[in-house]
Design a protein around this motif. Structure first.
Motif, PDB file in Angstrom:
ATOM      1  N   ALA A   1       0.830  -1.206   0.000  1.00  0.00           N
ATOM      2  CA  ALA A   1       0.000   0.000   0.000  1.00  0.00           C
ATOM      3  C   ALA A   1       0.868   1.262   0.000  1.00  0.00           C
ATOM      4  O   ALA A   1       0.542   2.245  -0.682  1.00  0.00           O
ATOM      5  CB  ALA A   1      -0.928  -0.004   1.218  1.00  0.00           C
ATOM      6  N   SER A   2       1.974   1.237   0.742  1.00  0.00           N
ATOM      7  CA  SER A   2       2.869   2.401   0.780  1.00  0.00           C
ATOM      8  C   SER A   2       3.522   2.634  -0.576  1.00  0.00           C
ATOM      9  O   SER A   2       3.609   3.778  -1.047  1.00  0.00           O
ATOM     10  CB  SER A   2       3.942   2.194   1.852  1.00  0.00           C
ATOM     11  OG  SER A   2       3.361   2.012   3.128  1.00  0.00           O
ATOM     12  N   LEU A   3       3.991   1.565  -1.209  1.00  0.00           N
ATOM     13  CA  LEU A   3       4.611   1.713  -2.530  1.00  0.00           C
ATOM     14  C   LEU A   3       3.596   2.197  -3.560  1.00  0.00           C
ATOM     15  O   LEU A   3       3.920   3.016  -4.434  1.00  0.00           O
ATOM     16  CB  LEU A   3       5.223   0.380  -2.963  1.00  0.00           C
ATOM     17  CG  LEU A   3       6.451  -0.090  -2.175  1.00  0.00           C
ATOM     18  CD1 LEU A   3       6.887  -1.463  -2.649  1.00  0.00           C
ATOM     19  CD2 LEU A   3       7.604   0.905  -2.304  1.00  0.00           C
TER      20      LEU A   3
ATOM     21  N   THR B   1      -3.157   3.401  -3.922  1.00  0.00           N
ATOM     22  CA  THR B   1      -3.303   4.366  -5.006  1.00  0.00           C
ATOM     23  C   THR B   1      -4.565   5.194  -4.828  1.00  0.00           C
ATOM     24  O   THR B   1      -4.577   6.401  -5.099  1.00  0.00           O
ATOM     25  CB  THR B   1      -3.335   3.645  -6.360  1.00  0.00           C
ATOM     26  OG1 THR B   1      -2.171   2.812  -6.473  1.00  0.00           O
ATOM     27  CG2 THR B   1      -3.361   4.634  -7.502  1.00  0.00           C
ATOM     28  N   MET B   2      -5.648   4.573  -4.346  1.00  0.00           N
ATOM     29  CA  MET B   2      -6.895   5.294  -4.136  1.00  0.00           C
ATOM     30  C   MET B   2      -6.735   6.361  -3.056  1.00  0.00           C
ATOM     31  O   MET B   2      -7.292   7.456  -3.167  1.00  0.00           O
ATOM     32  CB  MET B   2      -8.011   4.317  -3.769  1.00  0.00           C
ATOM     33  CG  MET B   2      -8.439   3.393  -4.897  1.00  0.00           C
ATOM     34  SD  MET B   2      -9.796   2.285  -4.430  1.00  0.00           S
ATOM     35  CE  MET B   2     -11.127   3.477  -4.205  1.00  0.00           C
ATOM     36  N   VAL B   3      -6.003   6.051  -1.998  1.00  0.00           N
ATOM     37  CA  VAL B   3      -5.763   7.057  -0.955  1.00  0.00           C
ATOM     38  C   VAL B   3      -5.029   8.257  -1.538  1.00  0.00           C
ATOM     39  O   VAL B   3      -5.355   9.412  -1.255  1.00  0.00           O
ATOM     40  CB  VAL B   3      -4.972   6.441   0.213  1.00  0.00           C
ATOM     41  CG1 VAL B   3      -4.563   7.521   1.206  1.00  0.00           C
ATOM     42  CG2 VAL B   3      -5.796   5.373   0.912  1.00  0.00           C
ATOM     43  N   ARG B   4      -4.019   7.996  -2.372  1.00  0.00           N
ATOM     44  CA  ARG B   4      -3.263   9.094  -2.987  1.00  0.00           C
ATOM     45  C   ARG B   4      -4.133   9.908  -3.939  1.00  0.00           C
ATOM     46  O   ARG B   4      -4.124  11.148  -3.893  1.00  0.00           O
ATOM     47  CB  ARG B   4      -2.067   8.519  -3.735  1.00  0.00           C
ATOM     48  CG  ARG B   4      -1.178   9.573  -4.407  1.00  0.00           C
ATOM     49  CD  ARG B   4      -0.241   8.912  -5.394  1.00  0.00           C
ATOM     50  NE  ARG B   4      -0.987   8.257  -6.470  1.00  0.00           N
ATOM     51  CZ  ARG B   4      -0.459   7.389  -7.317  1.00  0.00           C
ATOM     52  NH1 ARG B   4       0.805   7.056  -7.210  1.00  0.00           N
ATOM     53  NH2 ARG B   4      -1.198   6.851  -8.278  1.00  0.00           N
ATOM     54  N   ASP B   5      -4.910   9.232  -4.787  1.00  0.00           N
ATOM     55  CA  ASP B   5      -5.698   9.937  -5.794  1.00  0.00           C
ATOM     56  C   ASP B   5      -6.872  10.699  -5.194  1.00  0.00           C
ATOM     57  O   ASP B   5      -7.292  11.727  -5.743  1.00  0.00           O
ATOM     58  CB  ASP B   5      -6.225   8.944  -6.838  1.00  0.00           C
ATOM     59  CG  ASP B   5      -5.107   8.326  -7.662  1.00  0.00           C
ATOM     60  OD1 ASP B   5      -4.003   8.906  -7.689  1.00  0.00           O
ATOM     61  OD2 ASP B   5      -5.336   7.256  -8.266  1.00  0.00           O
TER      62      ASP B   5
ATOM     63  N   MET C   1     -12.112   5.665   3.281  1.00  0.00           N
ATOM     64  CA  MET C   1     -12.627   4.311   3.070  1.00  0.00           C
ATOM     65  C   MET C   1     -11.500   3.363   2.669  1.00  0.00           C
ATOM     66  O   MET C   1     -11.389   2.249   3.200  1.00  0.00           O
ATOM     67  CB  MET C   1     -13.713   4.325   1.994  1.00  0.00           C
ATOM     68  CG  MET C   1     -15.001   4.998   2.419  1.00  0.00           C
ATOM     69  SD  MET C   1     -16.244   4.978   1.114  1.00  0.00           S
ATOM     70  CE  MET C   1     -17.552   5.919   1.884  1.00  0.00           C
ATOM     71  N   ALA C   2     -10.668   3.802   1.735  1.00  0.00           N
ATOM     72  CA  ALA C   2      -9.541   2.965   1.327  1.00  0.00           C
ATOM     73  C   ALA C   2      -8.534   2.815   2.455  1.00  0.00           C
ATOM     74  O   ALA C   2      -8.036   1.716   2.721  1.00  0.00           O
ATOM     75  CB  ALA C   2      -8.873   3.562   0.089  1.00  0.00           C
ATOM     76  N   ALA C   3      -8.233   3.922   3.146  1.00  0.00           N
ATOM     77  CA  ALA C   3      -7.312   3.837   4.277  1.00  0.00           C
ATOM     78  C   ALA C   3      -7.895   2.979   5.393  1.00  0.00           C
ATOM     79  O   ALA C   3      -7.182   2.205   6.046  1.00  0.00           O
ATOM     80  CB  ALA C   3      -6.996   5.240   4.796  1.00  0.00           C
TER      81      ALA C   3
END
Length: 400
Positions: free
Chosen positions: A330-332, A348-352, A372-374
């Motif tokens: 998840a971090s990468l 990726t969803m958390v970032r976007d 939600m993703a996190a």
């Protein structure tokens, strides 16, 4: 009155309440040991816990909308968290109750001995596994399917910028977020599980071999593992993934394969240490010496003698290692070098979707999208740790 002054007054009142609780308990119970031997810190903790509980109940029933019609994001998020906690607790209790009456004799006995936290963990793991296996059936759309409406708000209300066809809305390029959240379980959890299995195969096999053969083979492997473990794992993985991204070129699926191999090799060093330590304690046993005198080969010693006696600590380590691998992936992905598009991934969803947190004051449901993703990442991590703690408790031989 400032916030700091209010906090100081509240702490002073709780401190006085702790002293009063202990003093009143001693007087009212005739100085019984439970109050006579109670340290002040314990009494302070009781009063602090009661104060926090009262504040939580008060805050839970605060209005979710101001007089001007603006939502209070803090209260709404707190309510959702409390309701989710109560819902999961009830579901875990019912799941444990069902397991005590349905299943084989061994499974019913296991559920009778199981604490509620372990029941919660197993239930969450089963739900994630169900989503991962049947994501293609449960998701309303494909994970890479793009629609015309972009940045549709969650809720499905067209008057507020939503779309009834997309309950959680769409992202910045028009992909359905509910579908990507479901497919995220298949990709993130599935890849993490495969990576953990590969790490255990590498680390466990080499660790048992080092414990059995010892000598120069053990020394070479141990020093190589020491070198790899001296480098911070996330930074090392990020460096190797940056190099691998250049090798992969336009083949995005190849970068995912590189990621699995890199993380598996890095995490296998921890598994190697555990397998070697456990194996060293087993190879000195009398039954190992008896097997050697009978002329048993290396394969027999590892798979028939050492591995069955090392199952408990390895299973516990598997759960912990899965959490670390899961968080590393998840971090990468959050940093952009993990699971690549069009595959859906929670990191990726958390970032976007992180930009939607800025709209918490106007639309709490919109701001909840990255949470939600996190939250899916955090929930699985907690669930696996609950199960691992219970497994360690069972393997330790402790009794309640």
């Amino acid at each position: 009155m400032s916030v700091w002054l209010t906090l100081l007054i509240a702490l002073a009142a709780i401190a006085a309440g702790g002293w009063a609780l202990r003093f009143a308990g001693q007087k009212l119970t005739g100085n019984k040991p439970v109050f006579r031997d109670m340290p002040y810190a314990v009494a302070f903790g009781y009063v602090l816990g009661a104060a926090v509980l009262v504040f939580a109940v008060w805050y839970f029933f605060q209005p979710t909308m101001t007089e001007q019609g603006t939502p209070v994001a803090g209260v709404m998020f707190f309510r959702w968290a409390v309701q989710a906690f109560i819902g999961f607790a009830v579901a875990a209790y019912l799941f444990r109750l069902l397991g005590r009456h349905v299943g084989t004799a061994g499974s019913r006995k296991m559920f009778r001995q199981m604490p509620l936290t372990a029941s919660f963990g197993i239930l969450v793991i089963l739900i994630y596994a169900f989503l991962a296996v049947f994501a293609g059936v449960l998701a309303p759309y494909g994970q890479a399917e793009v629609f015309q409406q972009v940045n549709a708000l969650p809720g499905g209300n067209a008057a507020t910028g939503g779309n009834p066809d997309h309950l959680l809305g769409t992202d910045q390029i028009g992909r359905d977020l509910l579908s990507r959240l479901i497919y995220g379980a298949q990709n993130t959890v599935g890849i993490a599980f495969a990576t953990t299995c590969l790490a255990f195969f590498l680390g466990g096999s080499l660790g048992f071999l080092a414990a059995t053969l010892q000598g120069w083979f053990d020394q070479v492997l141990s020093r190589a593992v020491d070198v790899l473990m001296a480098i911070p794992s996330l930074i090392f993985a990020l460096l190797l993934m940056t190099i691998a991204s250049a090798w992969a070129g336009s083949e995005k699926w190849l970068l995912t394969v590189y990621m699995v191999i890199i993380i598996a090799v890095i995490d296998s060093t921890r598994v190697f240490r555990l397998a070697r330590a456990v194996g060293m304690n087993i190879v000195v046993m009398d039954y190992i010496e008896a097997a050697k005198l009978r002329g048993e080969g290396l394969r027999y010693l590892i798979f028939r003698e050492i591995l069955p006696n090392a199952t408990a600590p390895l299973l516990a380590e598997f759960g912990l290692r899965f959490c670390f691998v899961f968080l590393t992936i998840a971090s990468l992905s959050f940093l952009g070098v993990g699971i690549q598009p069009p595959l859906a991934d929670w990191g990726t969803m958390v970032r976007d979707l992180a930009q939607f947190i800025n709209f918490a004051a106007f639309s709490p449901l919109t701001a909840a999208l990255p949470l939600m993703a996190a939250g899916a990442i955090a929930l699985l991590t907690v669930a696996v740790n609950f199960v691992v703690d219970w497994m360690l408790y069972r393997s330790s031989g402790l009794k309640e």
